[in-house]
Design an enzyme around this catalytic site. Structure first.
Site, PDB file in Angstrom:
ATOM      1  N   GLU A 136     -38.381  42.378 -41.252  1.00  0.00           N
ATOM      2  CA  GLU A 136     -38.104  40.992 -41.336  1.00  0.00           C
ATOM      3  C   GLU A 136     -38.652  39.718 -40.967  1.00  0.00           C
ATOM      4  O   GLU A 136     -40.103  41.076 -39.578  1.00  0.00           O
ATOM      5  CB  GLU A 136     -36.601  40.985 -39.776  1.00  0.00           C
ATOM      6  N   ARG A 137     -38.825  39.131 -40.900  1.00  0.00           N
ATOM      7  CA  ARG A 137     -40.287  38.125 -40.767  1.00  0.00           C
ATOM      8  C   ARG A 137     -41.771  39.351 -41.488  1.00  0.00           C
ATOM      9  O   ARG A 137     -42.744  38.721 -40.218  1.00  0.00           O
ATOM     10  CB  ARG A 137     -40.211  38.235 -38.789  1.00  0.00           C
ATOM     11  N   ASN A 185     -33.453  43.574 -33.810  1.00  0.00           N
ATOM     12  CA  ASN A 185     -32.499  43.232 -34.803  1.00  0.00           C
ATOM     13  C   ASN A 185     -31.851  44.176 -35.225  1.00  0.00           C
ATOM     14  O   ASN A 185     -31.226  44.877 -35.983  1.00  0.00           O
ATOM     15  CB  ASN A 185     -32.120  41.832 -35.581  1.00  0.00           C
ATOM     16  N   GLU A 196     -29.060  35.592 -30.232  1.00  0.00           N
ATOM     17  CA  GLU A 196     -28.743  35.566 -31.388  1.00  0.00           C
ATOM     18  C   GLU A 196     -28.193  36.213 -32.098  1.00  0.00           C
ATOM     19  O   GLU A 196     -27.778  37.167 -33.198  1.00  0.00           O
ATOM     20  CB  GLU A 196     -30.249  35.709 -32.092  1.00  0.00           C
ATOM     21  N   ARG A 219     -35.536  42.541 -23.455  1.00  0.00           N
ATOM     22  CA  ARG A 219     -36.330  41.519 -23.916  1.00  0.00           C
ATOM     23  C   ARG A 219     -35.579  40.078 -22.768  1.00  0.00           C
ATOM     24  O   ARG A 219     -34.397  40.439 -22.667  1.00  0.00           O
ATOM     25  CB  ARG A 219     -36.202  41.191 -25.743  1.00  0.00           C
ATOM     26  N   LYS A 253     -41.593  36.527 -24.040  1.00  0.00           N
ATOM     27  CA  LYS A 253     -42.694  36.161 -25.192  1.00  0.00           C
ATOM     28  C   LYS A 253     -43.335  34.934 -24.422  1.00  0.00           C
ATOM     29  O   LYS A 253     -42.968  34.478 -23.440  1.00  0.00           O
ATOM     30  CB  LYS A 253     -41.159  34.808 -25.963  1.00  0.00           C
ATOM     31  N   ASP A 256     -40.775  30.099 -29.181  1.00  0.00           N
ATOM     32  CA  ASP A 256     -40.126  31.144 -29.649  1.00  0.00           C
ATOM     33  C   ASP A 256     -41.093  31.234 -30.673  1.00  0.00           C
ATOM     34  O   ASP A 256     -41.075  31.069 -32.272  1.00  0.00           O
ATOM     35  CB  ASP A 256     -38.941  31.370 -30.775  1.00  0.00           C
ATOM     36  N   GLU A 294     -45.024  39.927 -24.734  1.00  0.00           N
ATOM     37  CA  GLU A 294     -44.739  39.483 -26.059  1.00  0.00           C
ATOM     38  C   GLU A 294     -45.780  38.276 -26.541  1.00  0.00           C
ATOM     39  O   GLU A 294     -45.445  37.403 -26.496  1.00  0.00           O
ATOM     40  CB  GLU A 294     -43.150  40.090 -25.847  1.00  0.00           C
ATOM     41  N   GLU A 309     -44.776  34.889 -38.632  1.00  0.00           N
ATOM     42  CA  GLU A 309     -43.684  34.280 -38.850  1.00  0.00           C
ATOM     43  C   GLU A 309     -44.264  32.855 -38.673  1.00  0.00           C
ATOM     44  O   GLU A 309     -43.395  31.798 -40.004  1.00  0.00           O
ATOM     45  CB  GLU A 309     -42.552  34.633 -37.692  1.00  0.00           C
ATOM     46  N   GLU A 341     -53.147  24.032 -36.941  1.00  0.00           N
ATOM     47  CA  GLU A 341     -52.093  23.487 -36.057  1.00  0.00           C
ATOM     48  C   GLU A 341     -52.680  22.117 -36.760  1.00  0.00           C
ATOM     49  O   GLU A 341     -51.749  21.095 -36.444  1.00  0.00           O
ATOM     50  CB  GLU A 341     -53.263  23.666 -34.126  1.00  0.00           C
ATOM     51  N   TRP A 344     -30.293  24.443 -32.895  1.00  0.00           N
ATOM     52  CA  TRP A 344     -30.848  26.171 -32.213  1.00  0.00           C
ATOM     53  C   TRP A 344     -32.016  25.284 -30.803  1.00  0.00           C
ATOM     54  O   TRP A 344     -32.640  26.332 -30.216  1.00  0.00           O
ATOM     55  CB  TRP A 344     -32.139  26.502 -33.654  1.00  0.00           C
TER      56      TRP A 344
END
Lengths: 654, 654
Positions: free
Chosen positions: A131-132, A174, A258, A291, A332, A337, A359, A365, A485, A515
């Site tokens: 994932e990602r 996940n 999520e 988390r 995080k 995110d 984290e 991503e 950026e 979201w």
């Protein structure tokens, strides 16, 4: 050893100094690894046909408490001594010794890691997908079992040990249906096989677990953490895991986030959930990484009161002090995110009675899918240097507080990162992204390490090239985050990416979705009002001094202006430019910089091996295409919105 | 027969009149079908235990040329006679007779279809999926072969015959790898099995073919239509198909469109490509349907000169007259792609030396995925009544010109539609969408049929309900297209849907992409300038009178204003409202209308069977949710853009 390009460990110029032989006493998994490593590096020496001086590994008979369990000393002399209290200290010492050689910087030193937890989280699924992940398939799993050829796991383990990583969770947070069974046979044996490899390099293995396991595999009808059967279930499972993997690290848990199950389902809070697992692990010395990425992912874009940025603090601050001693909250870096630019989580410096780890994300991503150059240590440093103003040091920087709470010199603190590693020949997809894995390790070991020094070390250790070429690569690395950026979402507003993939521009990709990720642009201005006075009140989650800095539009730093404030396009930034002119200027500059990278990269073609040259060249082309798309979409969107012309009259499509 | 809800053929009140027995001479596939059908309907009679009068089928020994090959006469008397030149005419006559009974409207009539081609295009893939299908899986294919239970194909064939459909292509125009092999054994036998069923109901079977077949399955290195080997390849393949399926209809071809291969690859034009295939089919009486949906799907949104709307005309007008006699150009109703509202293709009335069919879409790709009510005959009628001003009749309506070019009473003209049928129990997903399949058949047979009459007939034939309930359903159907248009993209601008899925609102979903589908909204106004004077010049593709109507902002109809013109939000429409107020008003009205549908539908619950009631009720709920999302996203977007308040002060989220 040849299949994978092992980055900074495969350069063949290590032993251009004289070392005749080496002595290493003892016999354990890790000392065996040291023998192998020395053997490997000695084999490279033959290229030079030089004599080598003596190298002696000293596991200290009398413990040197100043070195702790992972520190080491290197004493350079006619005979060079590497000494440590532990085998893993010797291993780290040897890799450091190699590193000093690679950097032509040999001198006697003492090193002790600043953080005790230096971890990587893999988001690997057992079907082999990541994932990602943008660097190929899983290095651990294929076709719902462990990979047949484990050599890449060995390579990876030594690579991690060489920069001091000591913990790895191997599966996606996940936790899907099949992965839920990783804690059971026959899959547990696969996990044990991977743990065996990591053990040789001083790395503990962790598993992400499914909070609903008691229901999904335990045939219970509840996963309520207060339920006796559930408690027994986890105790039994945990005991079985430790029987198989005696040094098992523990669990990583994404709960109530999520659509992942969690304690909320049963009217319990996160402390109830985490502590229940912690109690099962405690007798074995295991820990729970819980988390804090918990928010409402079914928000209504029409609802201007709910602010996703506030969620983690709102959920976890009230629980400060109610977690067991072997629970670690994993936070995080930012409240959203892993955006290219966002504020630092206000939980840091606020949570004071709870173990925490920071984290990061190494996986690209939101930073260009390993197709754009993005040197992450710059971002990590910005975050580590962020001043919380908690009373632990002069400014209460993140790097100072990590170890400080809940007690001074707390051992359950540190840094973790989403790995994003895959079975691409270079493990990271983009050759220059190897610097991110390298840099993360260095910063986890010592957050004070300078980003420029990290880049220099990685280049010295990786390429046989002249000084000019080294400077060019270093310049690309160091400037890359600002470049990215510049051509993406402006001034900290974030999220202007294509939905789900998170690659490429889509100004409104997340604007009318569920979201909690909005920029609220209209014909007059843009940005999210998170002030206490007129907005969502997120600013108030910071300690007083930061609250005031962010609340006040005059003291809020430019780069986070739109994260904290809605302003007109004509608002004058501290740079002296209007917001709209800043958008135009940065977007043109970003693309120009990528053009420059391409030119520079072509200039050093002759210095580079063809594989690295092509890998980066091809990706720079895609970065250029994508950057132009970003530039034009953002500029056009804001021209259409604001109606304000570019002062410099450059091409903006109407 | 019970598994599928056969819509207008399964109502059990057909024979509440007196018919004793029936006579039908002859014995062929179709007469056998008539026997079966009569038997089926007679079996329903028993419910009423009434005596039935005589029904006699007369296949005319002396041909009546006025009836052609598909027309029929019904003479009502003590004995009722259905007569025709052909078995299929008798079949149509019988179904019409049933229809008259169902509608309590029995009278002697003569009917001859106005169009000779009345076709459906299935976009089914052999793995069982249906491209742009929202009614379940394919009724033809599953697991890369023909379905095991063919009963649904029988049901479907009789349903189509009952409304006069006489041609079906069974596979997706995007012909993928496996489907390319449908022209070869063993798959050809599956095709033949399906053709066998359709044959019984007077329906010819067609295949979509891959223009690159000579390369992909023929082991040639070219598909150049001028190449001898390629010509031989198609001749051989075609001969083989006809050996297996003697009444095979021919090919449908999507070439040089959306990455499908075509003659352009070899520097040939579309006439070269189509004629080559036509020559292979000609000896067998087969035809080629060559789609005009050809455009550049790699457009740059920055390029304001290219206009996708112009593409079909630009490609095909220069070729008018160069196609073989058994080539039919298949033209989508509009120049874009089945939008809720777009202009009518300017090829109609302009192409004069070429066979053409009009292509509609029954599948609800852009019309709510069979989750929203959308009664398509309204849209079809608008298009059929569109005045091209070609000199074939007073106004040169589409319905008049279809049969007129290239010669009067040309037999290779008609209407086709993308079917969107699936194996849902009602074949169309939404129960009320059955009216669209029904209505398409009626309009293909006779384009003059009134949309309100079609709705009435379908309701009468489908439901046993009181007059009030019938009126409620009819009102929902008739108003549904305006309702849907009201809450979606305004004034003909189109495309504000989520990319790829084409469901739900995304104002900018296609705005910065490569599909040539833009609305160019900015802070001052919106719309696409397609005028000759200041825009792309698309208006000039119409015959003079329409050119003037569309070119001039004062004569351009409101509903297409933004398709042809960029106007300020304050522009006053013919309705007297400003564009922005029109947007607000229609979006509120659209949602209110859906609320009304829900209320009305609940009112007639007792009249309806529970399956139909629930099917529509559940979908109305989703339509309501989705309509609100459309309303709020569009209103908010244009409020943010324009800064203009709603005159009526309703809630628009800022």
């Amino acid at each position: 050893m040849q299949k994978y390009d092992n980055c900074w460990l495969n350069k063949d110029t290590f032993f251009n100094k004289n070392y005749e032989s080496y002595i290493l006493h003892g016999d354990c998994d890790i000392t065996n690894s040291i023998h192998k490593e020395v053997g490997y590096f000695l084999s490279l020496r033959q290229v030079y046909e030089e004599n080598l001086a003596d190298l002696v590994f000293k596991k200290l008979e009398q413990q040197d408490s100043s070195l702790g369990i992972e520190g080491f000393k290197i004493d350079i002399g006619k005979t060079t001594y590497i000494s440590s209290n532990t085998p893993v200290g010797l291993l780290y010492g040897f890799f450091k010794f190699i590193n000093l050689l690679q950097n032509d910087n040999l001198s006697s030193i003492v090193e002790i890691p600043k953080n005790s937890i230096r971890m990587l989280n893999h988001w690997d699924n057992i079907n082999g997908t990541v994932e990602r992940g943008y660097a190929g398939s899983s290095i651990f799993f294929e076709n719902n079992q462990i990979v047949k050829d484990k050599s890449v796991i060995y390579h990876y383990a030594r690579l991690l040990a060489s920069v001091g990583i000591n913990a790895v969770s191997i599966n996606n947070v996940n936790v899907h249906k099949i992965e839920t069974y990783l804690i059971r046979e026959p899959l547990l044996s696969c996990v044990s096989d991977i743990a065996y490899i990591f053990r040789k390099y001083g790395i503990k293995l962790y598993l992400s677990v499914n909070f609903a396991s008691p229901v999904e595999i335990g045939e219970l009808d509840t996963a309520d953490p207060m339920n006796e059967d559930v408690i027994n279930f986890w105790e039994k499972e945990t005991n079985r895991i430790y029987k198989k993997i005696p040094d098992f690290g523990g669990f990583v848990v994404k709960a109530d986030s999520e659509h992942r199950p969690g304690p909320f389902t049963y009217g319990r809070n996160h402390a109830d959930g985490a502590n229940m697992l912690a109690k099962a692990l405690q007798p074995h010395g295991g820990v729970v990484f819980w988390r804090c990425f918990v928010y409402n992912c079914e928000q209504d874009w029409r609802d201007r009161k709910t602010d996703r940025a506030k969620a983690a603090y709102d959920h976890f601050m009230p629980l400060d002090g109610s977690f067991d001693k072997n629970v670690i909250l994993q936070i995080k870096n930012g409240p959203m995110d892993f955006q290219v630019r966002e504020a630092v989580s206000p939980l840091f410096g606020s949570l004071r009675k709870t173990n925490t780890v920071l984290e990061f994300q190494i996986a690209h991503e939101y930073t260009g899918h390993a197709l754009h150059v993005f040197y992450l240590p710059s971002m990590y440093k910005d975050i580590l240097k962020f001043k919380t103003y908690a009373e632990v040091s002069k400014d209460g920087c993140i790097m100072d507080i990590l170890k400080h709470y809940p007690c001074e010199n707390n051992e359950l603190n540190g840094i973790t990162a989403v790995a994003g590693i895959g079975n691409d020949f270079n493990l990271t997809g983009h050759k220059l992204s190897q610097a991110n894995l390298y840099g993360f390790g260095r910063l986890a070991w010592n957050p004070k390490t300078c980003k420029s020094e990290i880049a220099k070390q990685w280049i010295n250790s990786t390429f046989n090239i002249n000084e000019n070429a080294k400077n060019i690569i270093k310049d690309i690395l160091i400037t890359s985050p600002q470049t990215y950026e510049n051509y993406t979402a402006p001034l900290g507003v974030g999220w202007m990416v294509n939905i789900y993939t998170h690659y490429g521009p889509s100004v409104n990709g997340y604007e009318f979705d569920r979201w909690g990720t909005y920029h609220f642009s209209d014909r007059n201005g843009m940005g999210v009002d998170r002030t206490l006075k007129t907005g969502t009140g997120y600013t108030r989650q910071y300690l007083d001094k930061n609250f005031e800095i962010f609340e006040n539009i005059d003291t809020c730093p430019d780069e986070l202006l739109l994260f904290f404030h809605y302003v007109p396009y004509t608002h004058i930034l501290k740079s002296g430019k209007t917001v709209i002119q800043h958008i135009y200027d940065t977007h043109f500059e970003g693309v120009e910089k990528v053009e420059e990278y391409i030119k520079k990269w072509n200039e050093i073609k002759e210095e580079l091996d063809i594989v690295s040259f092509k890998n980066v060249k091809n990706r720079l082309q895609e970065q250029y295409r994508s950057a132009k798309e970003w530039r034009d979409q953002i500029n056009t969107y804001y021209y259409r919105m604001s109606g304000i012309e570019d002062e410099k009259g450059r091409t903006i499509y109407k």
